[in-house]
Design an enzyme around this catalytic site. Structure first.
Site, PDB file in Angstrom:
ATOM      1  N   LYS A 176       0.846  -1.201   0.000  1.00  0.00           N
ATOM      2  CA  LYS A 176       0.000   0.000   0.000  1.00  0.00           C
ATOM      3  C   LYS A 176       0.883   1.254   0.000  1.00  0.00           C
ATOM      4  O   LYS A 176       2.094   1.155   0.111  1.00  0.00           O
ATOM      5  CB  LYS A 176      -0.909  -0.014   1.236  1.00  0.00           C
ATOM      6  CG  LYS A 176      -1.387  -1.385   1.681  1.00  0.00           C
ATOM      7  CD  LYS A 176      -2.319  -2.083   0.696  1.00  0.00           C
ATOM      8  CE  LYS A 176      -2.775  -3.428   1.253  1.00  0.00           C
ATOM      9  NZ  LYS A 176      -3.613  -4.205   0.375  1.00  0.00           N
TER      10      LYS A 176
HETATM   11  C1  PLP Z   1      -4.224  -5.432   1.298  1.00  0.00           C
HETATM   12  C2  PLP Z   1      -5.654  -5.557   1.484  1.00  0.00           C
HETATM   13  C3  PLP Z   1      -6.201  -6.137   2.636  1.00  0.00           C
HETATM   14  C4  PLP Z   1      -5.358  -6.826   3.684  1.00  0.00           C
HETATM   15  O1  PLP Z   1      -4.493  -5.971   4.359  1.00  0.00           O
HETATM   16  P1  PLP Z   1      -3.422  -6.586   5.374  1.00  0.00           P
HETATM   17  O2  PLP Z   1      -2.902  -5.382   6.094  1.00  0.00           O
HETATM   18  O3  PLP Z   1      -2.377  -7.271   4.562  1.00  0.00           O
HETATM   19  O4  PLP Z   1      -4.142  -7.507   6.289  1.00  0.00           O
HETATM   20  C5  PLP Z   1      -7.575  -6.135   2.783  1.00  0.00           C
HETATM   21  N1  PLP Z   1      -8.377  -5.606   1.850  1.00  0.00           N
HETATM   22  C6  PLP Z   1      -7.895  -5.053   0.719  1.00  0.00           C
HETATM   23  C7  PLP Z   1      -8.839  -4.452  -0.271  1.00  0.00           C
HETATM   24  C8  PLP Z   1      -6.514  -5.022   0.497  1.00  0.00           C
HETATM   25  O5  PLP Z   1      -6.049  -4.501  -0.642  1.00  0.00           O
END
Ligand code: PLP
Length: 374
Positions: A176
């Site tokens: 992210k």
């Molecule tokens: C990356 C992501 C998650 C999970 O996030 P983590 O911090 O890795 O648990 C959940 N939902 C979406 C839409 C994502 O892109």
């Protein structure tokens, strides 16, 4: 994708190590306040990742066995997994063909009288029309949980995404824009949900570990329900505070790179790149491109063409209902999801991608459109 980290993060972690307080403590509290104010959220509760934030969001919203939770199949699998953790049923809805997000229409097709919550993602950073979803869900008593895992730096109706949510979950995975290695946040407008999430993330103990460890004679604590250990550490939060300061620059560069890709792709028949919706701006966490039948290569062919040029692109966003973990769950047909997951790919985009590197990607896209092999 590469995270954008520097000496400031190194110094922030070193300071925490030298302080001797490395688990959840003052840095987590400081990160929560900074995040709440930057996202215009009333309350922020830091957790170990976005998946645990989604789990806690469902728990505090009172979702459990017998309840249906409508989610997009077109999302990272964590969105579809969360309802299963609370014993609810995951029900998939289709998405809009342009944004890749849920809409009131796609939700309406999947909602039943058992539906108690919707988890709606700002997929790849593209802001949801949350106001429209809430106009549909609120009168029906359906809680909308915004999965803003990808949303930091995106806006909707002139405010940061998540600002209009009753509850939202965020991710700081290195995939992210902002990262703490692993990490997540829950934001909410409801004080009682924030309080309960704060307790549940640390074993539901009535006195926080930070308060106990900071006292000479610790007050007695009690455990009034079964909680979890979903804490973030001060090491991570210290990185998060620095990263949050980088957010405006991160978004500016992403949008500049996206503009470069979009200008080139607009000239190429058979390729469409994701763009801002009418109601907001995306942080372009993912620059996804749809490969239409007019293009000389299909999606797999284009991935190979790019790989031959030394460019590592990725298949687009997954469709959870097509994986064994969620097989058999799809309630309604998901034609748009199935089309997008098969026909999209994600171009390289990260803060330190140079203009020269981007030109190489654009050149490879151009040569693919003319059907040339390199
Ligand atoms: C990356 C992501 C998650 C999970 O996030 P983590 O911090 O890795 O648990 C959940 N939902 C979406 C839409 C994502 O892109």
């Amino acid at each position: 994708m590469q995270p954008w980290l520097g000496e400031e993060e190194v110094a922030a972690v070193a300071e925490v190590i030298r302080s001797g307080w490395v688990a959840q403590g003052p840095k987590v509290a400081a990160f929560e306040s900074a995040f709440a104010s930057s996202q215009q959220a009333a309350y922020a509760v830091a957790v170990s990742n976005c998946t645990t934030a989604l789990h806690l969001a469902l728990v505090v919203a009172g979702i459990g066995p017998g309840d249906d939770v409508v989610v997009p199949s077109f999302s990272f699998v964590a969105t579809a997994n969360a309802p299963v953790y609370v014993g609810a049923r995951t029900v998939f809805a289709d998405v809009d063909a342009t944004t890749g997000n849920l809409t009131p229409d796609t939700i309406a097709a999947a909602v039943t009288e058992r539906t108690r919550a919707v988890i709606a993602a700002d997929q790849g950073g593209v802001p949801l029309d949350l106001a429209a979803l809430r106009a549909f869900c609120d009168p029906r008593g359906i809680v909308v949980i915004e999965d803003a895992a990808c949303g930091a730096g995106s806006t909707a109706y002139g405010r940061p995404v998540g600002a209009g949510a009753e509850i939202a979950a965020w991710s700081f995975h290195p995939r992210k824009l902002l990262t703490t290695g692993e990490g997540g946040m829950l934001t909410t407008s409801r004080p009682e949900w924030a309080d309960r999430a704060r307790r549940l993330r640390e074993h539901a103990m009535s006195v926080s570990a930070a308060d106990r460890h900071a006292s000479v004679l610790a007050p007695p604590e009690s455990y009034d329900e079964v909680g979890f250990n979903y804490r973030m550490t001060d090491l991570q939060a210290a990185v998060g505070i620095v990263q949050l300061g980088r957010l405006p620059e991160l978004v500016t560069r992403r949008r500049q790179l996206a503009k470069g890709y979009a200008a080139a792709i607009d000239e190429l028949p058979g390729l469409r790149m994701v763009a801002d919706p009418e109601w907001g701006t995306t942080n372009f966490q993912s620059c996804w491109v749809e490969v239409a039948p007019e293009h000389p290569l299909d999606r797999e062919g284009l991935l190979v063409h790019l790989a031959d040029a030394g460019i590592s692109a990725r298949r687009g966003i997954m469709a959870a209902h097509q994986h064994p973990a969620h097989a058999g769950r799809a309630g309604v047909p998901l034609p748009v999801t199935e089309h997008l997951t098969a026909s999209t790919l994600i171009l390289p985009v990260f803060h330190e991608l140079t203009d020269g590197e981007q030109d190489r990607v654009i050149e490879a896209l151009r040569s693919s459109a003319t059907g040339e092999r390199r």
